[in-house]
Motif scaffolding. Structure first.
Motif, PDB file in Angstrom:
ATOM      1  N   ARG A 194       0.899  -1.257  -0.021  1.00 27.27           N
ATOM      2  CA  ARG A 194      -0.100   0.100   0.108  1.00 27.27           C
ATOM      3  C   ARG A 194       0.790   1.091   0.038  1.00 27.27           C
ATOM      4  O   ARG A 194       1.872   1.310   0.557  1.00 27.27           O
ATOM      5  CB  ARG A 194      -1.018   0.089   1.226  1.00 27.27           C
ATOM      6  CG  ARG A 194      -0.234   0.026   2.607  1.00 27.27           C
ATOM      7  CD  ARG A 194      -1.450  -0.428   3.758  1.00 27.27           C
ATOM      8  NE  ARG A 194      -0.761  -0.306   4.862  1.00 27.27           N
ATOM      9  CZ  ARG A 194       0.076  -1.127   5.612  1.00 27.27           C
ATOM     10  NH1 ARG A 194       0.228  -2.381   4.769  1.00 27.27           N
ATOM     11  NH2 ARG A 194       0.616  -0.982   6.826  1.00 27.27           N
ATOM     12  N   ILE A 195       0.410   2.221  -0.624  1.00 29.68           N
ATOM     13  CA  ILE A 195       1.101   3.415  -0.788  1.00 29.68           C
ATOM     14  C   ILE A 195       0.501   4.564  -0.103  1.00 29.68           C
ATOM     15  O   ILE A 195      -1.041   4.798   0.040  1.00 29.68           O
ATOM     16  CB  ILE A 195       1.445   4.040  -2.046  1.00 29.68           C
ATOM     17  CG1 ILE A 195       0.343   4.119  -2.978  1.00 29.68           C
ATOM     18  CG2 ILE A 195       2.393   3.000  -2.790  1.00 29.68           C
ATOM     19  CD1 ILE A 195       0.438   4.544  -4.047  1.00 29.68           C
ATOM     20  N   ARG A 196       1.148   5.688   0.524  1.00 35.83           N
ATOM     21  CA  ARG A 196       0.412   6.744   1.475  1.00 35.83           C
ATOM     22  C   ARG A 196      -0.374   7.817   0.467  1.00 35.83           C
ATOM     23  O   ARG A 196       0.129   8.141  -0.399  1.00 35.83           O
ATOM     24  CB  ARG A 196       1.384   7.285   2.285  1.00 35.83           C
ATOM     25  CG  ARG A 196       0.920   8.455   3.296  1.00 35.83           C
ATOM     26  CD  ARG A 196       2.147   8.926   3.960  1.00 35.83           C
ATOM     27  NE  ARG A 196       2.835   7.825   4.915  1.00 35.83           N
ATOM     28  CZ  ARG A 196       2.096   7.343   5.957  1.00 35.83           C
ATOM     29  NH1 ARG A 196       1.185   7.765   6.681  1.00 35.83           N
ATOM     30  NH2 ARG A 196       2.845   6.327   6.584  1.00 35.83           N
ATOM     31  N   LEU A 197      -1.639   7.956   0.637  1.00 38.93           N
ATOM     32  CA  LEU A 197      -2.269   9.065  -0.097  1.00 38.93           C
ATOM     33  C   LEU A 197      -2.357  10.272   0.801  1.00 38.93           C
ATOM     34  O   LEU A 197      -2.421  11.411   0.144  1.00 38.93           O
ATOM     35  CB  LEU A 197      -3.674   8.586  -0.390  1.00 38.93           C
ATOM     36  CG  LEU A 197      -3.926   7.508  -1.114  1.00 38.93           C
ATOM     37  CD1 LEU A 197      -5.551   7.189  -1.323  1.00 38.93           C
ATOM     38  CD2 LEU A 197      -3.553   7.648  -2.243  1.00 38.93           C
ATOM     39  N   GLY A 198      -2.166  10.328   2.018  1.00 39.52           N
ATOM     40  CA  GLY A 198      -2.290  11.452   2.692  1.00 39.52           C
ATOM     41  C   GLY A 198      -1.859  11.534   4.327  1.00 39.52           C
ATOM     42  O   GLY A 198      -1.899  10.250   4.482  1.00 39.52           O
ATOM     43  N   GLY A 199      -1.960  12.413   5.074  1.00 35.87           N
ATOM     44  CA  GLY A 199      -1.916  12.368   6.428  1.00 35.87           C
ATOM     45  C   GLY A 199      -0.447  12.060   7.056  1.00 35.87           C
ATOM     46  O   GLY A 199       0.540  11.973   6.095  1.00 35.87           O
ATOM     47  N   PRO A 200      -0.327  11.564   8.238  1.00 37.64           N
ATOM     48  CA  PRO A 200       1.167  11.467   8.795  1.00 37.64           C
ATOM     49  C   PRO A 200       1.574  10.167   8.511  1.00 37.64           C
ATOM     50  O   PRO A 200       0.740   9.514   8.081  1.00 37.64           O
ATOM     51  CB  PRO A 200       0.985  11.730  10.203  1.00 37.64           C
ATOM     52  CG  PRO A 200      -0.593  11.543  10.615  1.00 37.64           C
ATOM     53  CD  PRO A 200      -1.546  11.490   9.179  1.00 37.64           C
TER      54      PRO A 200
END
Lengths: 200, 200
Positions: A194-200
């Motif tokens: 999975r890859i980060r879309l936003g947030g910390p």
């Protein structure tokens, strides 16, 4: 009971991948029943194939001269090298238009059970290409099956000494893929990758 | 994007029955990746096939001389003529060892939707064989599919004028066939074609 020439054609055709003796025999009959121009055209085309089509001395892609069109193209990014199992894979990547580096075609993948080891793959000049062309990243675009994965792991290990960055194309849900119908393995991989879309 | 010679081989291979463009291309790549001896052997075998194997002038079975081995065999019953769609069917019947008449190979079956009419089948000399050889029974051993059935009906009609007896091989449950798993059509045929075992 069959004429030897017919049997010979059937035997040779049955050596093509995925072709059984039965289909091959059916085709030999078909060739015989066709006007002779068909078999003649096939003979000529095979001759021309042997004569005119070779593999690129550098990347092992199809070439009609010593080097293929991609290796001769000065607009290609020589610092990126994409390793693929076969020419059809290369063509599929080219069709996307989203890759502008060069390729290295293995003509197979590691399959110890079928007797395919590293020496059967076109690997001899891989390290020398990396050094000479100043490659900074090798993208391993082998299939996501057992053999393709094994090949990717082997390459990562083998190329560790060269200091080049070795990456693997992403596995996950295909575009348009519905989670409900995906196999567990693909889904696990998609979660793990999975890859980060936003947030910390 | 492919070299013309490779594309040519793939296109010709894709004209074999049941072969798609994708498989054909895969095989063209395979032929290229094999040692050249393979393509050379295939070319030679195709040449020999054209040169040495022909169809019998009488029954259209495979022959290396003008007439095939079966037509030349004096022990064969010339009063029986078995009509088959192709050489593989003839070979299957020969393997049973239970037929001692002669054959007539159509090299196809009637398929109007695919443009195969009576003139595309090897029918020209059928009537003359019946007359000359004093055939008393023509056994129609075409397949039990739509095209084979249509061919059988066509032959029965066409040969009515000759006065010869025209029979059709039996359809019904295959040996070892379990009724539970048979399709309705076969089962209906098996009931309609029932034979008397005893009683009045």
């Amino acid at each position: 009971m069959l004429p030897p020439a017919l049997d010979k054609v059937a035997t040779l055709l049955s050596r093509l991948p995925g072709v059984g003796k039965r289909s091959a025999l059916r085709w030999a009959f078909h060739i015989l029943a066709e006007p002779p121009a068909y078999a003649e055209a096939l003979r000529t085309a095979l001759g021309e194939l042997l004569e005119h089509v070779h593999f690129c001395a550098q990347c092992h892609h199809l070439a009609e001269t010593e080097l293929c069109g991609i290796c001769r193209d000065p607009a290609r990014d020589t610092s990126l090298l994409c390793v693929v199992e076969g020419v059809p894979d290369l063509l599929a990547l080219e069709r996307t238009g989203s890759y502008r580096g060069r390729y290295h075609v293995l003509h197979g993948s590691l399959a110890p059970l079928k007797g395919v080891g590293p020496s059967q793959l076109r690997l001899d000049n891989l390290e020398s290409r990396i050094t000479q062309d100043g490659v900074r990243e090798v993208i391993v675009a082998t299939s996501a099956d057992v053999e393709g994965e094994a090949t990717a792991l082997y390459l990562a290990k083998r190329l560790a000494a060269t200091g080049v960055s070795v990456t693997r194309i992403a596995t996950g849900i295909p575009m348009g893929g519905e989670l409900e119908y995906l196999d567990d393995h693909t889904l696990s991989r998609a979660i793990a990758g999975r890859i980060r879309l936003g947030g910390p």
